[in-house]
Design an enzyme around this catalytic site. Sequence first.
Site, PDB file in Angstrom:
ATOM      1  N   CYS A 115       0.798  -1.226   0.000  1.00  0.00           N
ATOM      2  CA  CYS A 115       0.000   0.000   0.000  1.00  0.00           C
ATOM      3  C   CYS A 115       0.834   1.281   0.000  1.00  0.00           C
ATOM      4  O   CYS A 115       0.331   2.349  -0.326  1.00  0.00           O
ATOM      5  CB  CYS A 115      -0.948  -0.025   1.198  1.00  0.00           C
ATOM      6  SG  CYS A 115      -1.831  -1.603   1.350  1.00  0.00           S
ATOM      7  N   HIS A 263      -3.885   6.319   0.590  1.00  0.00           N
ATOM      8  CA  HIS A 263      -4.155   4.945   0.166  1.00  0.00           C
ATOM      9  C   HIS A 263      -5.611   4.615   0.468  1.00  0.00           C
ATOM     10  O   HIS A 263      -6.085   4.799   1.602  1.00  0.00           O
ATOM     11  CB  HIS A 263      -3.225   3.985   0.895  1.00  0.00           C
ATOM     12  CG  HIS A 263      -3.667   2.556   0.843  1.00  0.00           C
ATOM     13  ND1 HIS A 263      -3.900   1.901  -0.341  1.00  0.00           N
ATOM     14  CD2 HIS A 263      -3.952   1.673   1.837  1.00  0.00           C
ATOM     15  CE1 HIS A 263      -4.295   0.666  -0.081  1.00  0.00           C
ATOM     16  NE2 HIS A 263      -4.343   0.511   1.234  1.00  0.00           N
ATOM     17  N   ASN A 293     -10.085  -1.780  -2.743  1.00  0.00           N
ATOM     18  CA  ASN A 293      -8.711  -1.515  -2.326  1.00  0.00           C
ATOM     19  C   ASN A 293      -7.781  -2.259  -3.274  1.00  0.00           C
ATOM     20  O   ASN A 293      -7.651  -3.479  -3.214  1.00  0.00           O
ATOM     21  CB  ASN A 293      -8.526  -1.997  -0.877  1.00  0.00           C
ATOM     22  CG  ASN A 293      -7.103  -1.826  -0.359  1.00  0.00           C
ATOM     23  OD1 ASN A 293      -6.156  -1.686  -1.136  1.00  0.00           O
ATOM     24  ND2 ASN A 293      -6.946  -1.876   0.946  1.00  0.00           N
TER      25      ASN A 293
END
Length: 336
Positions: A115, A263, A293
Site C-alpha cells: 500500500c 491509500h 482496495n
Amino acid sequence: MVQAKIQAISYYLPEKKLTNQRLSESFPEWSVDKISSKTGIYIRRIASENEYSSDLAIAAAERLFDENKIDRKSVDFILFCTQSPDYFLPTTACIIQDKLNIPTSAGALDFNLGCSGYVYGLSLAKGLIAANIATNVLLLTSETYSKFIHPQDKSNRTIFGDAAAATLIAKDNGCCELGDFELGTDGAGRENLIVKNRGIRNFNLKGNDFFDIDGNYLRNDDFLYMNGGEIFKFTSEAVPKLINNLLHKSKLGIEEIDLFIFHQANAFMLNHIRKKLKIEESKFFLFLENCGNTVSSTIPIALKEAIEQRKIKPNDKVLLAGFGVGYSWGATILQF
C-alpha cells in the site's frame, strides 16, 4: 536542484466484477448495505483466471502511451511494484520491457511493496532522475491479490480488488513536481498482513483451514491473512505522525494543502484518519466505490480521477500518503 515531474497517469481495471450482491449471497450474514457501509465499496474488479500482474500492467502502460501520445522508446527505466509477480524469477519488469517493446537500453526492476508502493516508487523515480541515471521513468503498480485470498475469507474478499496503474515521471515536462518525501518502516508488524507459505522460508508447507467456534473462516497460511484490528491501530498511530513529519519537513501547515489523497484502504478507516487529522471533508478525496482496495494502485487511480474530475487546480498542493503491509509507509507533496 533537479526536478522530477509526473507527466501522465493511466490505469486499467479487469473486466470481471465482484459486487456486494454476490458477496452477500456467499455470506448471508452480511447484507449488501452492511458491506457498503463498512467498506465504502460496491464493486471490486477481479483478474480472470489467465490474467496476471504483468498483463494488467501492460494494459495500463499501453493506455498511458495511447491516451497521452507518449513514445514508448523514450522510456529509459521501468519500476514495477507488485507483491504478486508472474514468476519467482525472472523479474516481471523484464517481461514487461519485452512485451511493451521498450528499448533494451532501459533499466528494469521489480520492488515488493504493497500500500505504500506508489509513494516509494515516486521516490525511486525522483532519485534515478536526480542521479542522471534516467530521464523518463515508467512506474507501474499492479496487484492480483484475489489469487491468494481464500474463497471463505469474507473480510478480505469485501475489501480487495485487482488493478494496475502506469505513471510516467519525467525530468522536464509534467503536470506536477515531486516534492519532499517522508518514508518509514516497522517490520515488527509483519505478522498482521501476510501470506506465510509462498516464500522460500515456508515453501513446501501446506496450510490448513482454521475456523472459529461459530464456523467462521479464520486463516490458512497458504492465503492472505490480515489482522484488521492491528492494522487499524497501526494506521491510527502511524499516519498522523507521517503527515505531520512531512509537513514539518516541507515547511507547510496542514491548511496549505489543497487536497489529500491517501491509500484507499476502506472508507471507515480513511474517515477516522481524516477526523483525527482535522482535515476538511472537501479536501479529502475518496475513490474506491467501484474498484475496491487495489493496494499499490489506489493512489495513482485516485489521483488520475481527481485530475479528471477537476478537483485539482493549477498551483494546488496535493499530499499523497500510502501505508500498510510491512509495516511500511510513505508520503509526498505534489506541486501542480
